[in-house]
Design an enzyme around this catalytic site. Sequence first.
Site, mmCIF file in Angstrom:
data_model
loop_
_atom_site.group_PDB
_atom_site.id
_atom_site.type_symbol
_atom_site.label_atom_id
_atom_site.label_comp_id
_atom_site.label_asym_id
_atom_site.label_seq_id
_atom_site.Cartn_x
_atom_site.Cartn_y
_atom_site.Cartn_z
ATOM 1 N N LYS A 1 -3.682 -21.994 25.607
ATOM 2 C CA LYS A 1 -4.276 -20.673 25.794
ATOM 3 C C LYS A 1 -3.663 -19.768 24.737
ATOM 4 O O LYS A 1 -2.466 -19.529 24.744
ATOM 5 C CB LYS A 1 -3.980 -20.140 27.202
ATOM 6 N N THR B 1 -11.051 -17.896 40.814
ATOM 7 C CA THR B 1 -12.290 -17.528 41.503
ATOM 8 C C THR B 1 -13.457 -17.816 40.592
ATOM 9 O O THR B 1 -14.170 -16.932 40.180
ATOM 10 C CB THR B 1 -12.306 -16.040 41.881
ATOM 11 N N THR C 1 -6.563 -19.898 34.595
ATOM 12 C CA THR C 1 -6.459 -20.247 33.172
ATOM 13 C C THR C 1 -5.035 -20.232 32.628
ATOM 14 O O THR C 1 -4.754 -20.928 31.659
ATOM 15 C CB THR C 1 -7.316 -19.302 32.311
ATOM 16 N N ASP C 2 -4.125 -19.457 33.239
ATOM 17 C CA ASP C 2 -2.810 -19.269 32.606
ATOM 18 C C ASP C 2 -2.065 -20.574 32.348
ATOM 19 O O ASP C 2 -1.457 -20.745 31.298
ATOM 20 C CB ASP C 2 -1.937 -18.333 33.448
#
Lengths: 441, 638
Positions: free
Chosen positions: A260, A105, A181-182
């Site tokens: 990440k 989002t 993002t994961d």
Amino acid sequence: MPNLQGYRGPLRELLERSGVDVGDLIRVEKGGRIYEGYLMPRLETADEWHLVLKLRSGYNIGVAYEPSMRVTRLGAAVKPEFRPPPLPEQRSGLPKVSIISTGGTIASRVDYITGGVHAAISSRDLLSIVPELADIALVEADILYSLFSENIEAQHWSGMARKVAEKIKSGAEGVVITHGTDTMGYSAAALSFALRNLPVPVIFVGSQRSSDRPSSDAATNLIGAVTAAAYAPFAEVVVAMHETTSDTSIALHRGTKVRKCHTSSRYAFRSVNARPIARVVKGRVEMIAEDYRPRGDGELELQDRFDERVALIKFHPGFNPSLIEWLVDEGYRGIILEGTGLGHVSSKCYGPLRRAVKEGLIVGMTSQCLWGRVNMNVYTTGRELQQIGVEPLGDMLPETALVKLMWALGVSSSREEALELMRRNIAGEYSDRTLYEEVRP
Amino acid sequence: MKIDYEAIGLKVGLEVHQELDTRHKLFCHCPPKLFREEPEYTFVRRLRPSQSELGEVDPAALFEFLKGKTIVYEANRETSCLVEMDEEPPGPLNDEALDICLTFALMVGAQPVDEVHVMRKIVVDGSNTTGFQRTCVVALGGEIEVEGKRIHLEQICLEEDAARKIAEEGGVVRYRIDRLGIPLIEVTTAPEIGSPSEARKVAHAIGRILRATGRVRRGLGTIRQDLNISIRGGALIEIKGVQELDLVEKVVEYEAMRQLRLLEIAEELRSRGLKPEDLEGLEPVDVSDLFRETRCRILRRELKRKGRIYALRLPRFGGLLGRELCPGRRLGTEMADRAKFWGGVEGILHTDELPGYDITAEEVEALRRRVDAEPGDAVVIVAGEAERCRRALKAVLERAVEALEGVPSETRAANPDGTTHYTRPRPGPARMYPETDVVSIPITEERLRRLRENLPEMPEEKLRRFMEEYKLNEKLARQIIDSEYTALFEEIARSLKVSPTLIAVTLTETLKSLSREGVRVDLIGDDALREIFKLIEEGAMMKEAIPDVLTWLAEHPDSTAREALRELGLELLSREELEAIIKAKIEENIKLLKERGPRAFGPLMGRVMSEVRGRANPAEVQEILRTLISERLKGLEG
Ligand SMILES: [Zn+2]
């Protein structure tokens, strides 16, 4: 069917009997106490014994169910209506940037009544929420997927690659892909391999704080990404995210070198065994890398097939080698090992690994240290593993190695061809030199 | 002027915010404390007003954002973690803080909610790194009694305190995030308070009950009041951040006065025949050329910086801009507040105060002619960059339109003298939405039973008990209960063999009088206070040394009372040292002794004591002196 989202059991029955819907203004009477407010949806994961009421002060409270409880409807729900502010004017003569949304989002509006967050992904919505974009580029937005990051699979990488190709063909001078993002690092690596002979930059972007909150990093990251897509001198696949905890700098990490490294912070993305390729500061792209693939006008070549029969295995004390046997039995075509230190696994694994190689699997070695490169010549174990046929993968990230092997097997017609691709530096996944870097938190 | 508050329909509601004394913050495990040193690190953020489904953005928030305001946060590792930096989701709500709120709720007969839901209240001034404040209703209703009158409470909330503002300059605001996340209880009364003195009494009464829980923090800024004030025909004005309880009365008085005067001005404007349409279409006029040769320093400086001077005519406002609303605040001041906020100019000048500020009568005349001002009109001028001037005068005009209507709805902040200034237009209904990162907490019957069984006594009961158990007189007992040290007093009085009256006097009168002398007694920690009485109990310190030790500790907040004694040279003398001093004194005064014999004791005692006061026990001095005098007298005889 009444709208009683999340309500179950006797409380739901009571609400149904009382003829109320979520959003209605209601009065609740129980044991001599009276509450008035708007009925809110109940979280599906919460218990079934409380109804949620938004008081006139704006606060929510939970009211516990009691058989003697009375609920009366005082007024109907008011449907929230979105009245977008006037759109900024798109200036002509700006570079054309295509924004492809795959989920997350990054741009959204909050419904202050229910707290729901709604994605806003049309070009109009984007511009109304981040009007600064209109001064940077001529943006055009598309929804490709609406997926949580953890639900992205290899087929979606192919889909993204094809969409990018389509956009470039129709004249995009840069492409931005919004992504949860994961697993954004995996997708960035995938597209780094799938988009050969890339003529323009492709920028992945996400947010670590959802865009409904004023402190969100979404808008700053998006502005950085669009700036890079429009003006960066390189034509590579990169990830654009906060460089530090401050809103002042957006780092552009090479898609094959990025990981990440933090669960929640804005600065979660790090280039490993490399420096970011560039950063966006005060609306300008500042190059850091001297060695990059420049923009060009060549023809994009799409190599978008991935073979998912590849596993990433982390070795650890007590590791059961029959896991390797199982992968061979299941018909896997490749294994990336995340070995210890310079690239080791226990001698118990030798037998199963020998069998894997004999049956045609490609087995690559990376290190669970992440920082540094594997070297399988220093210790006996490393030399023995090489003898078995385990391929050392230099300073390549384990996740990048996994994606690359899926791609190499997908686009090759033989094991040898795939192995040759694994050894070759295709998209900056290998670096020749490891430089000293002070480790930042 | 004496105001009949009942006649003007004064209605006041109070919001009392008090920091709670918990082991850690509301949503993380950082200690609830502030740091005085330089920050270990800083970071820079911007807050973007988020858009609601309704497409509405808070105009003042949007304006601040568009001005390009950046926020610099200061932090250190001891007092904050990633949660305060908005880099990590909040942990679960602090149970200890919730218990304190529930305890207060039960003490005032409020009804705890069945399930607590944490909300996000949008605040985009930068005081919260997230852009919202986490807050939840813990109980509804309840009441307190003040001099026989019942004041109803509306709700009791638990919320996180905001970051501390350190500085603001040129579009950069600095906040320190140590305070962010300290648990706060917010007690909201119904708007039932009818006079300034009643407002003060209600604030005190709530403060007393809060302290009776024994679980609130003390010191500057740990309790803050917001006030909602309206009079009949006026408007609901929200006044934020009254830090001193004793200021409440003044703030209410001045606000009532301000609203009253604004209503009179509106009446006067109407009687002068001013119509809303007379204020439409008025445009700022560039009058820079009239002041080319001016001697007014303010204007000259702006012109030198290539700024402009703009003027706006306000028809029929002559004489009204200079009219006083409350001490030191005029309608002109209100307009200046707006001009500063919306235009970023330094202030305004208006014809009610001109000629003046080295602006000559001729210049005023030329100014009036230029804007076609008729007698009875006022003219406002501002100086600065052209766009800012225009924005400032547009804000002045808006304020003028509101003056015709009466009292504009606004949020104001208190000045140290009890007057207030404009901070922003009153926001619409607070924009709140659920904090989805914190799960809701059911309040079980069992939890309430446990708290009910352990309710602290109410202040009145405590008063009676203190008089009886510690033999305090009523005045002193009241003082200690009204102070921030009630719990500490009782703890020390119970654990040490020191006169409770001495403890109470120290913690009230002594601290108060030191504070009046400018000593920062709020910096003295509980541990240091405990230690002082411990030293007295052990006979290692004289009670006469208390004020000096407290003063030294306020200047050295990280030190111990024992260090204070050593540094001040107030450590008690040993018997040998004392004997040596007394012997020397006797020899110095040997003539006196020869003349008066044993009757020299009185004057000698005085001379010895003036040397050893605070370092020796007078009874011991007396005893040694008597012995040594009689020995010396024998020696003289022999
Ligand atoms: Zn913390």
